[in-house]
Design a protein around this motif. Structure first.
Motif, PDB file in Angstrom:
ATOM      1  N   MET A   1      33.340  59.464  59.647  1.00  8.19           N
ATOM      2  CA  MET A   1      32.672  60.253  60.695  1.00  8.19           C
ATOM      3  C   MET A   1      32.734  61.739  60.354  1.00  8.19           C
ATOM      4  O   MET A   1      33.811  62.316  60.307  1.00  8.19           O
ATOM      5  CB  MET A   1      33.352  60.013  62.029  1.00  8.19           C
ATOM      6  CG  MET A   1      33.032  58.667  62.623  1.00  8.19           C
ATOM      7  SD  MET A   1      33.173  58.775  64.411  1.00  8.19           S
ATOM      8  CE  MET A   1      32.451  57.233  64.905  1.00  8.19           C
ATOM      9  N   LYS A   4      33.809  64.322  63.458  1.00  2.00           N
ATOM     10  CA  LYS A   4      34.849  63.838  64.379  1.00  2.00           C
ATOM     11  C   LYS A   4      35.664  65.006  64.946  1.00  2.00           C
ATOM     12  O   LYS A   4      36.124  65.884  64.217  1.00  2.00           O
ATOM     13  CB  LYS A   4      35.785  62.870  63.649  1.00  2.00           C
ATOM     14  CG  LYS A   4      36.633  62.071  64.604  1.00  2.00           C
ATOM     15  CD  LYS A   4      37.287  60.889  63.911  1.00  2.00           C
ATOM     16  CE  LYS A   4      38.227  60.139  64.816  1.00  2.00           C
ATOM     17  NZ  LYS A   4      37.669  59.761  66.093  1.00  2.00           N
ATOM     18  N   LEU A  23      21.573  62.058  68.839  1.00  5.32           N
ATOM     19  CA  LEU A  23      21.986  60.685  68.504  1.00  5.32           C
ATOM     20  C   LEU A  23      22.738  60.646  67.169  1.00  5.32           C
ATOM     21  O   LEU A  23      23.766  59.981  67.030  1.00  5.32           O
ATOM     22  CB  LEU A  23      20.758  59.764  68.444  1.00  5.32           C
ATOM     23  CG  LEU A  23      20.026  59.560  69.774  1.00  5.32           C
ATOM     24  CD1 LEU A  23      18.713  58.802  69.569  1.00  5.32           C
ATOM     25  CD2 LEU A  23      20.901  58.805  70.762  1.00  5.32           C
ATOM     26  N   ARG A  24      22.223  61.401  66.204  1.00  5.54           N
ATOM     27  CA  ARG A  24      22.842  61.414  64.858  1.00  5.54           C
ATOM     28  C   ARG A  24      24.247  62.008  64.923  1.00  5.54           C
ATOM     29  O   ARG A  24      25.179  61.487  64.299  1.00  5.54           O
ATOM     30  CB  ARG A  24      21.952  62.232  63.917  1.00  5.54           C
ATOM     31  CG  ARG A  24      22.249  62.085  62.456  1.00  5.54           C
ATOM     32  CD  ARG A  24      21.816  60.716  61.942  1.00  5.54           C
ATOM     33  NE  ARG A  24      22.361  60.468  60.615  1.00  5.54           N
ATOM     34  CZ  ARG A  24      23.589  59.966  60.378  1.00  5.54           C
ATOM     35  NH1 ARG A  24      24.383  59.654  61.362  1.00  5.54           N
ATOM     36  NH2 ARG A  24      24.007  59.770  59.147  1.00  5.54           N
ATOM     37  N   GLU A  27      26.677  59.603  66.494  1.00  8.99           N
ATOM     38  CA  GLU A  27      27.115  58.574  65.523  1.00  8.99           C
ATOM     39  C   GLU A  27      28.249  59.094  64.633  1.00  8.99           C
ATOM     40  O   GLU A  27      29.041  58.317  64.114  1.00  8.99           O
ATOM     41  CB  GLU A  27      25.945  58.164  64.618  1.00  8.99           C
ATOM     42  CG  GLU A  27      24.865  57.373  65.315  1.00  8.99           C
ATOM     43  CD  GLU A  27      23.589  57.263  64.467  1.00  8.99           C
ATOM     44  OE1 GLU A  27      22.618  56.668  64.953  1.00  8.99           O
ATOM     45  OE2 GLU A  27      23.562  57.787  63.333  1.00  8.99           O
ATOM     46  N   GLU A  28      28.271  60.413  64.438  1.00  6.85           N
ATOM     47  CA  GLU A  28      29.264  61.015  63.530  1.00  6.85           C
ATOM     48  C   GLU A  28      30.473  61.572  64.277  1.00  6.85           C
ATOM     49  O   GLU A  28      31.240  62.360  63.734  1.00  6.85           O
ATOM     50  CB  GLU A  28      28.602  62.104  62.674  1.00  6.85           C
ATOM     51  CG  GLU A  28      27.536  61.576  61.738  1.00  6.85           C
ATOM     52  CD  GLU A  28      28.083  60.686  60.604  1.00  6.85           C
ATOM     53  OE1 GLU A  28      29.270  60.818  60.272  1.00  6.85           O
ATOM     54  OE2 GLU A  28      27.316  59.854  60.092  1.00  6.85           O
ATOM     55  N   LYS A  48      21.855  57.928  76.327  1.00  9.25           N
ATOM     56  CA  LYS A  48      21.806  57.272  75.005  1.00  9.25           C
ATOM     57  C   LYS A  48      23.026  57.639  74.163  1.00  9.25           C
ATOM     58  O   LYS A  48      23.594  56.785  73.485  1.00  9.25           O
ATOM     59  CB  LYS A  48      20.532  57.683  74.254  1.00  9.25           C
ATOM     60  CG  LYS A  48      19.274  57.029  74.802  1.00  9.25           C
ATOM     61  CD  LYS A  48      18.066  57.414  73.972  1.00  9.25           C
ATOM     62  CE  LYS A  48      16.788  56.974  74.646  1.00  9.25           C
ATOM     63  NZ  LYS A  48      15.583  57.530  74.011  1.00  9.25           N
ATOM     64  N   VAL A  49      23.426  58.923  74.178  1.00 14.69           N
ATOM     65  CA  VAL A  49      24.580  59.296  73.331  1.00 14.69           C
ATOM     66  C   VAL A  49      25.870  58.711  73.905  1.00 14.69           C
ATOM     67  O   VAL A  49      26.773  58.351  73.150  1.00 14.69           O
ATOM     68  CB  VAL A  49      24.716  60.825  73.107  1.00 14.69           C
ATOM     69  CG1 VAL A  49      23.469  61.392  72.457  1.00 14.69           C
ATOM     70  CG2 VAL A  49      25.077  61.580  74.361  1.00 14.69           C
ATOM     71  N   LEU A  52      26.504  55.390  72.703  1.00  5.85           N
ATOM     72  CA  LEU A  52      27.043  55.377  71.327  1.00  5.85           C
ATOM     73  C   LEU A  52      28.532  55.748  71.310  1.00  5.85           C
ATOM     74  O   LEU A  52      29.140  55.863  70.251  1.00  5.85           O
ATOM     75  CB  LEU A  52      26.266  56.359  70.448  1.00  5.85           C
ATOM     76  CG  LEU A  52      24.821  55.968  70.112  1.00  5.85           C
ATOM     77  CD1 LEU A  52      24.088  57.124  69.421  1.00  5.85           C
ATOM     78  CD2 LEU A  52      24.786  54.726  69.220  1.00  5.85           C
ATOM     79  N   ARG A 222      14.494  61.537  62.797  1.00  3.79           N
ATOM     80  CA  ARG A 222      15.812  61.266  62.197  1.00  3.79           C
ATOM     81  C   ARG A 222      15.950  61.902  60.807  1.00  3.79           C
ATOM     82  O   ARG A 222      17.051  62.232  60.369  1.00  3.79           O
ATOM     83  CB  ARG A 222      16.045  59.752  62.131  1.00  3.79           C
ATOM     84  CG  ARG A 222      17.481  59.387  61.814  1.00  3.79           C
ATOM     85  CD  ARG A 222      17.694  57.880  61.894  1.00  3.79           C
ATOM     86  NE  ARG A 222      18.970  57.499  61.324  1.00  3.79           N
ATOM     87  CZ  ARG A 222      20.106  57.416  62.009  1.00  3.79           C
ATOM     88  NH1 ARG A 222      20.116  57.677  63.279  1.00  3.79           N
ATOM     89  NH2 ARG A 222      21.239  57.060  61.411  1.00  3.79           N
ATOM     90  N   ASN A 226      19.062  64.289  59.911  1.00  4.86           N
ATOM     91  CA  ASN A 226      19.970  64.140  58.767  1.00  4.86           C
ATOM     92  C   ASN A 226      20.219  65.481  58.083  1.00  4.86           C
ATOM     93  O   ASN A 226      21.329  65.772  57.632  1.00  4.86           O
ATOM     94  CB  ASN A 226      19.401  63.140  57.755  1.00  4.86           C
ATOM     95  CG  ASN A 226      19.545  61.700  58.227  1.00  4.86           C
ATOM     96  OD1 ASN A 226      20.453  61.379  58.994  1.00  4.86           O
ATOM     97  ND2 ASN A 226      18.647  60.841  57.786  1.00  4.86           N
TER      98      ASN A 226
END
Ligand code: NAD
Length: 253
Positions: A1, A4, A23-24, A27-28, A48-49, A52, A222, A226
């Motif tokens: 991650m 984090k 969202l990305r 995820e991290e 949504k987040v 996750l 996305r 990235n």
């Protein structure tokens, strides 16, 4: 991650690229401070987040208003006690030629894209100085090329490129890196408005715009997210004052 334990502010998360970045980053492993001017849209992204597993605070505010910009940093400090990353993504898309633009058009687009970006940054930087961090400003391929009847928007996005370099110089002493991203055509709600403005169907617009990219297609939110993740992360630790072009080759031929 890769993020984090880091706290990231992202503006304009209610749709498109901002939503994809939220969202990305979730995820991290980042804690998120999400901003949008539209409450419903912001709430959808927050939901949504959270699904996750990310902790998130939503700030419904207009970044072009000083009080709105100030409230974003304040909410971040209240929720998480620190700010490590800021992504200035929200934008106004007013696009007119110099001949056709009224002062109100310039005030609107510069008010959000330049003054809003600067004010959100100003209030976040106060807290980021304590331990350094990264700022990512959303510029555009429109920052570096001419497009017909786009003078207002392109001038604002060109300004973001230069402001990014000045911010990078001023903030290097505080270990804050500042970079920008120049996306090509990415299909988002902004594209839907542009298609309507041009009076085209989606297929007509796609067939006109996609071949302008070397890769022969539109980009996806996305794919920009990235790039934002890379610039915000420690993997970009020696990168500052740069712009990363994410345009499928549009501006290179
Ligand atoms: N879509 C593209 O093709 C493209 C290309 C190059 C650059 N960009 C840049 O990427 C960024 C995101 O674009 P997008 O296509 O996802 O846009 P979008 O219109 O789909 O989403 C933008 C979001 O920002 C919010 N917003 C607008 N004004 C705001 C304000 N004053 N305060 C707070 N929130 C506000 C909107 O409510 C919306 O949810 C912008 O900076 C844009 O200039 C987009």
């Amino acid at each position: 991650m890769r993020l984090k334990g880091k706290t990231a502010i992202i503006t304009g998360v209610g749709a498109g690229i901002g939503e994809a970045i939220a969202l990305r980053f979730a995820e991290e492993g980042a804690h998120l401070v999400l901003n949008d001017i539209q409450e419903n849209a912001g709430e959808k992204t927050r939901d949504k987040v959270e699904k996750l597993g990310a902790k998130a605070a939503l700030v419904v505010a207009d970044i072009s208003q000083e009080s709105g910009a100030r409230s974003i940093a304040a909410a971040a400090m209240q929720a998480f006690g620190a700010i490590d990353i800021l992504v200035n993504n929200a934008a106004d898309f007013t696009s007119k030629s110099v001949e056709n633009a009224e002062p109100a058009d310039w005030q609107k687009v510069l008010g959000v894209n330049i003054i809003g970006t600067a004010m959100v940054s100003k209030f976040a930087i106060e807290h980021m100085k304590a331990r350094g961090g990264a700022i990512v400003n959303m510029a555009s391929m429109s920052s570096i090329i001419a497009q017909r009847d786009f003078a207002t928007y392109n001038a604002s996005k060109g300004g973001i490129l230069t402001m990014t370099k000045c911010m990078a110089l001023d903030l290097a002493q505080h270990k804050i890196r500042v970079n920008s991203i120049c996306p090509g055509c990415i299909f988002t709600s902004a594209s839907v408005r542009e298609i309507e403005r041009m009076g085209l169907t989606f297929e007509q617009w796609r067939d006109k715009v996609a071949p302008m990219h070397m890769l022969g297609r539109l980009g996806e939110p996305r794919e920009v997210a990235n790039a934002a993740l890379f610039l915000a992360s420690d993997e970009a630790s020696f990168i500052t004052a740069a712009h990363l072009v994410v345009d499928g080759g549009y501006t290179a031929w």
